[in-house]
Write an enzyme that holds these catalytic residues in place. Structure first.
Site, PDB file in Angstrom:
ATOM      1  N   ARG A 320      -2.916  11.618   2.691  1.00  0.00           N
ATOM      2  CA  ARG A 320      -1.635  10.958   3.311  1.00  0.00           C
ATOM      3  C   ARG A 320      -2.092   9.881   3.986  1.00  0.00           C
ATOM      4  O   ARG A 320      -1.014   8.845   3.899  1.00  0.00           O
ATOM      5  CB  ARG A 320      -1.558  12.109   4.124  1.00  0.00           C
ATOM      6  CG  ARG A 320      -0.346  11.735   4.974  1.00  0.00           C
ATOM      7  CD  ARG A 320      -0.251  12.841   6.367  1.00  0.00           C
ATOM      8  NE  ARG A 320      -0.696  14.245   5.896  1.00  0.00           N
ATOM      9  CZ  ARG A 320       0.140  14.978   5.723  1.00  0.00           C
ATOM     10  NH1 ARG A 320       1.295  14.969   5.567  1.00  0.00           N
ATOM     11  NH2 ARG A 320      -0.329  16.313   5.438  1.00  0.00           N
ATOM     12  N   CYS A 395      21.801  23.278  -2.713  1.00  0.00           N
ATOM     13  CA  CYS A 395      22.647  24.803  -2.187  1.00  0.00           C
ATOM     14  C   CYS A 395      21.575  25.491  -1.172  1.00  0.00           C
ATOM     15  O   CYS A 395      21.262  26.763  -1.602  1.00  0.00           O
ATOM     16  CB  CYS A 395      23.114  25.481  -3.339  1.00  0.00           C
ATOM     17  SG  CYS A 395      24.104  24.423  -4.236  1.00  0.00           S
TER      18      CYS A 395
HETATM   19  C1  LIG Z   1      -5.389  18.028   0.853  1.00  0.00           C
HETATM   20  C2  LIG Z   1      -6.701  17.826   0.898  1.00  0.00           C
HETATM   21  C3  LIG Z   1      -7.360  16.684   1.326  1.00  0.00           C
HETATM   22  C4  LIG Z   1      -6.338  15.552   1.628  1.00  0.00           C
HETATM   23  O1  LIG Z   1      -5.555  15.834   2.803  1.00  0.00           O
HETATM   24  P1  LIG Z   1      -4.662  14.577   3.465  1.00  0.00           P
HETATM   25  O2  LIG Z   1      -4.398  15.189   4.723  1.00  0.00           O
HETATM   26  O3  LIG Z   1      -3.903  14.223   2.533  1.00  0.00           O
HETATM   27  O4  LIG Z   1      -5.783  13.501   4.096  1.00  0.00           O
HETATM   28  C5  LIG Z   1      -8.696  16.259   1.325  1.00  0.00           C
HETATM   29  N1  LIG Z   1      -9.547  17.127   0.778  1.00  0.00           N
HETATM   30  C6  LIG Z   1      -8.845  18.659   0.429  1.00  0.00           C
HETATM   31  C7  LIG Z   1      -9.763  19.613  -0.165  1.00  0.00           C
HETATM   32  C8  LIG Z   1      -7.533  18.820   0.430  1.00  0.00           C
HETATM   33  O5  LIG Z   1      -7.132  20.129   0.076  1.00  0.00           O
END
Ligand SMILES: *Cc1c(COP(=O)(O)O)cnc(C)c1O
Length: 475
Positions: A320, A395
């Protein structure tokens, strides 16, 4: 601090203040290249909103390419310099589930990152993009045998083991094809973090990984398997986390187990996951990535020093924070409607603004109650700010795009509206609900736009319908 010059709307949440200027860009929320052209239009990557809408239709997801690349490079540098202060080394993986396409995979490689995948589709995207298999980490709590065969066959760098059943499958496949497969063991540290809070328990009630107590036996089993090599522990404590206390608490628990595992053999790596928070609204105040990197690495290094053990190579998996803030979604407004709502003292009006997308291109508001920020994209306006709820065309009454925002009160059909920080987990989670085609993802940079993921057409949807276009004799 700017103080609100106008009284808040009775239906507005406490965190949302009335802006002095409902055309401004909240700092930290919008992509780096966002500006207002003289015409008042939003410009991103040197492209005007209206020309992008004309060229690609709406909704469309726009990625500020230089911002994505800059965030990737900055993240890599932040962790590299954080570990260098302890003479350590690190590996940063981009969590492809946030949004993956071949362009994005190559941008990450160029910035020195590796790639995490968690399905056959993500694995094949990374491989097809030219990511060397040894730079791929493979996640998931239920990887199929076929997925494991493919991953081990191509030689993925690490598989993150999530269950005892999976471990035996990995062992058998690697043995059969004569591979030596590196694995990490995913643990639940008992710390779960979400935004400002973290919860620490000894038993965490969720599907991923092993408890700290179970992990020792799993590692012992790995050490018996000739074709599987134990690299270290993996722990991911959650997502959209702002503080470092949760990471600190978790790291101290993981280091304790790491130390015990050293008695049975080498443990060269420790992966502490991702989850670094971003600003979706001006109320969000995430830490700078350098401060997070320093804080987390120092916590692990101090814990290792206190125990007299060597600092392992540290791995991180942000998704993210690299791509989220660099993306915006552009919609066109179709209708507006004032809705009278009962309040404590009487009633108040909320302006509903309907756009031509919604939960099919961004499900996070419906799924998590996620908050976002929006601005008129095709013009500015001096009209008094009105509290709006931007909703989609699906919807479902829960089909919200932006729950609470102030926009100029003269917002009207035909206006374009931009929603900020949609780069992560929106296109990646898109669906065809209501048979709505998924929008294109377009990278913008230096006044040029290129499609990096083609938008779907209604024909694409009809092409899947086995009852259409059948040839005689098939039925
Ligand atoms: C989703 C996830 C991430 C990344 O998370 P962000 O919030 O996008 O940084 C990293 N490691 C694992 C194991 C995840 O499931």
């Amino acid at each position: 601090m700017v103080t609100a010059s106008r009284p808040a709307h009775p239906l507005a949440p406490g965190w949302l203040t009335v802006p002095d200027d409902a055309n401004d860009f909240a700092p930290g929320v919008w992509p780096a290249s966002i500006t207002r052209a003289d015409s008042g239009q939003i410009e991103i990557g040197g492209m005007r909103a209206s020309e992008l809408a004309e060229q690609f239709g709406t909704p469309v997801m726009l990625l500020d390419e230089d911002d994505v690349k800059g965030r990737a490079a900055r993240t890599q540098r932040a962790f590299a310099s954080a570990v260098a202060r302890h003479d350590g080394s690190c590996r940063v993986y981009y969590a492809g589930k946030a949004f993956l396409s071949s362009h994005v995979a190559r941008w990450m490689l160029d910035a020195g990152l590796n790639i995490d995948v968690c399905s056959r589709g993500e694995l094949e995207t990374a491989l097809a993009a030219g990511v060397a298999a040894d730079r791929i980490g493979f996640h998931g709590n239920n990887k199929s045998v076929a997925e494991l065969e493919r991953a081990i066959g191509v030689g993925v760098g690490t598989i993150i083991v999530d269950s005892a059943i999976e471990l035996e499958r990995i062992g058998a496949i690697a043995e059969r094809i004569g591979a030596s497969q590196n694995v990490l063991v995913r643990v639940r540290s008992g710390v779960h973090a979400d935004t400002h809070e973290f919860l620490a328990t000894s038993h965490e009630d969720q599907k991923f990984g092993f408890s700290l107590a179970e992990a020792e036996a799993v590692v012992a089993r790995i050490r018996e398997l000739r074709s599987v090599r134990f690299l270290g522990l993996h722990c991911h404590i959650g997502s959209q986390i702002f503080g470092i206390n949760g990471f600190r608490e978790s790291a101290s628990r993981v280091v304790e187990l790491h130390e015990r595992l050293l008695e049975g053999g080498p443990v060269p790596l420790m992966n502490l996951g991702g989850g670094f928070g971003i600003a979706y609204t001006r109320a969000d105040t995430p830490a700078e990535i350098e401060d997070l990197a320093d804080g987390i690495v120092d916590a692990v290094a101090d814990e290792c020093a206190a125990r007299g053990i060597e600092l392992p190579t540290l791995a991180f998996e942000p998704g993210r924070s690299i791509i989220g803030p660099a993306g915006i979604t552009l919609y066109e407004i179709g209708t507006t409607k004032a809705v009278t709502v009962d309040t404590d003292g009487g009633s108040a009006e909320r302006l509903y603004v309907s756009v031509d997308g919604g939960m099919s291109d961004n499900v996070r508001p419906a799924l998590y109650g996620a908050q976002y920020s929006a601005r008129l994209a095709s013009r500015t306006s001096d009209a008094d700010p009105a509290l709006v709820r931007i909703v989609g065309m699906h919807c479902e009454s829960g089909d919200v795009v932006v729950d609470h925002e102030y926009l100029p009160g003269d917002v009207t059909p035909g206006d374009l509206v931009a929603v900020a920080s949609t780069g992560a987990y929106s296109a990646a989670m898109a669906s065809n609900y209501n048979h709505v085609p998924r929008p294109a993802v377009v990278a913008v940079r230096d006044g040029r736009a290129r499609v990096i993921l083609r938008g779907e057409t209604v024909d694409d949807l009809l092409a899947r319908d086995a009852g259409l276009g059948y040839t005689e004799g098939e039925e």
